[in-house]
Design a protein around this motif. Structure first.
Motif, PDB file in Angstrom:
ATOM      1  N   PRO A 145       5.711  -3.295  -7.639  1.00  0.00           N
ATOM      2  CA  PRO A 145       4.463  -4.048  -7.828  1.00  0.00           C
ATOM      3  C   PRO A 145       3.630  -4.191  -6.567  1.00  0.00           C
ATOM      4  CG  PRO A 145       6.348  -5.532  -7.761  1.00  0.00           C
ATOM      5  CD  PRO A 145       6.906  -4.141  -7.788  1.00  0.00           C
ATOM      6  N   ARG A 185      10.940  -7.235 -11.970  1.00  0.00           N
ATOM      7  CA  ARG A 185       9.521  -7.364 -12.300  1.00  0.00           C
ATOM      8  C   ARG A 185       8.954  -6.048 -12.811  1.00  0.00           C
ATOM      9  NH1 ARG A 185       4.825 -10.462 -11.046  1.00  0.00           N
ATOM     10  NH2 ARG A 185       6.206 -12.128 -10.348  1.00  0.00           N
ATOM     11  N   LEU A 187       5.409  -4.393 -15.485  1.00  0.00           N
ATOM     12  CA  LEU A 187       4.040  -4.627 -15.952  1.00  0.00           C
ATOM     13  C   LEU A 187       3.828  -3.960 -17.301  1.00  0.00           C
ATOM     14  CD1 LEU A 187       0.764  -4.651 -13.972  1.00  0.00           C
ATOM     15  CD2 LEU A 187       0.935  -3.087 -15.912  1.00  0.00           C
ATOM     16  N   ASP A 206       2.029  -9.168 -16.457  1.00  0.00           N
ATOM     17  CA  ASP A 206       3.211  -9.110 -15.602  1.00  0.00           C
ATOM     18  C   ASP A 206       4.377  -9.789 -16.300  1.00  0.00           C
ATOM     19  OD1 ASP A 206       2.177  -8.118 -12.755  1.00  0.00           O
ATOM     20  OD2 ASP A 206       0.639  -9.415 -13.650  1.00  0.00           O
TER      21      ASP A 206
END
Length: 325
Positions: A145, A185, A187, A206
């Protein structure tokens, strides 16, 4: 050319112009992912003038506050399915629109929604419903990210959700999908391609895998928390928005407003009356309700005016002329 013939030709020639006028007004839809909440919706929920998260403050510093008032307008008007050709790497979240460039900032601290692998119910907040197809992509394993989002970062061969012509209920399109195994993480990139227009809408959401949340609207949000803008927030920002939140510049029936609160969003019921079935059908298929009525009414008025003009000219050319002799 005789006076009578000139009048008739002028009246008939003007009719197509009046009919074409309303039809030439571009039809636009509006919306953004509400669950998992998109970046622009999240920052709008925080408040355009004083967002609380570092990422949203950075987005405002980069692109200004207007993008957050125009949260439902991240779009390409002539996309027609050519998304990769029109939107370059690094500008996917803004759809290559300079107003929304703050959404493209590569950061690891965007507010995120906690999800897990398996079935998921997606919720897309819509303020002008239209027919079309939703496609939602997830980033590949190893997504970073802290780097600008590129098309190659998305698993384009395996969308996590697709839906054609879902029905808008309570102000949301709701459709099902499935998350694969991921960790950390990631998206989500959602594309809403209209089928009644070349226009397409885009959003970045996100998410974090491995938390205790998931399962759509009931999922819990990872810190910093993610939440969609409430109806009160949306209505409060209408005066500052440059896009119509409830139809095409006020000419169409609005999308049904939420009647129940959405967990974590602070949504409150909207007391506006629902639109009639015919107007709702026009909204869903791309035609403006009042626009269509204006076209029909305008054509009728023009026809009556032409008939009256024809009668007047004929009277002067026949009976009126004999009386003057």
């Amino acid at each position: 050319m005789p006076v009578r013939r000139r009048a008739v030709v002028a009246a008939v020639g003007a009719a197509p112009l009046l009919m074409a006028g309303p039809a030439a007004v571009p039809a636009v839809a509006h919306g953004s992912m509400g669950g998992p909440v998109s970046r622009v919706s999240q920052c709008s929920a925080e408040g355009p003038e004083n967002p609380r998260s570092n990422a949203c403050r950075a987005a405002v510093a980069a692109g200004g506050t207007q993008a957050l008032y125009d949260w439902n307008g991240v779009r390409v008007g002539d996309a027609n399915g050519q998304h990769r050709a029109l939107i370059p790497d690094g500008k996917l979240c803004s759809a290559n629109n300079d107003e929304f460039k703050g959404l493209d900032l590569p950061r690891a601290d965007w507010p995120a929604t906690s999800v897990h692998s398996g079935a998921y119910t997606f919720r897309y907040r819509v303020t002008a419903p239209h027919r079309g197809t939703f496609t939602v992509y997830l980033t590949r394993s190893g997504y970073d990210p802290s780097k600008p989002l590129a098309w190659a970062d998305l698993d384009l061969a395996h969308p996590v959700a697709t839906a054609a012509d879902p029905v808008a209920q309570g102000g949301f399109y709701t459709f099902s999908g499935t998350f694969p195994q991921r960790s950390g993480r990631h998206l989500l990139y959602a594309i809403w391609q209209r089928s009644d227009s070349p226009e397409a809408f885009y959003s970045c959401s996100d998410v974090t895998f491995g938390g205790s949340g998931g399962g759509g609207a009931t999922g819990t949000a990872a810190a910093p928390s993610a939440s969609a803008p409430s109806e009160r927030r949306i209505e409060a920002g209408v005066g500052r928005s440059t896009v119509g939140h409830h139809g095409h510049g006020g000419s169409e029936a609005p999308a049904p407003a939420p009647t129940t609160a959405v967990a974590g969003s602070g949504n409150t019921p909207d007391k506006r009356p629902s639109a009639a079935g015919g107007a709702q059908h026009l909204a869903e298929t791309g035609g403006g309700g009042s626009t269509s009525y204006l076209a029909i009414g305008g054509a009728a008025a023009l026809a009556l005016g032409a008939a009256a003009l024809f009668a007047s000219v004929r009277h002067r050319a026949t009976g009126g002329g004999r009386q003057g002799r």
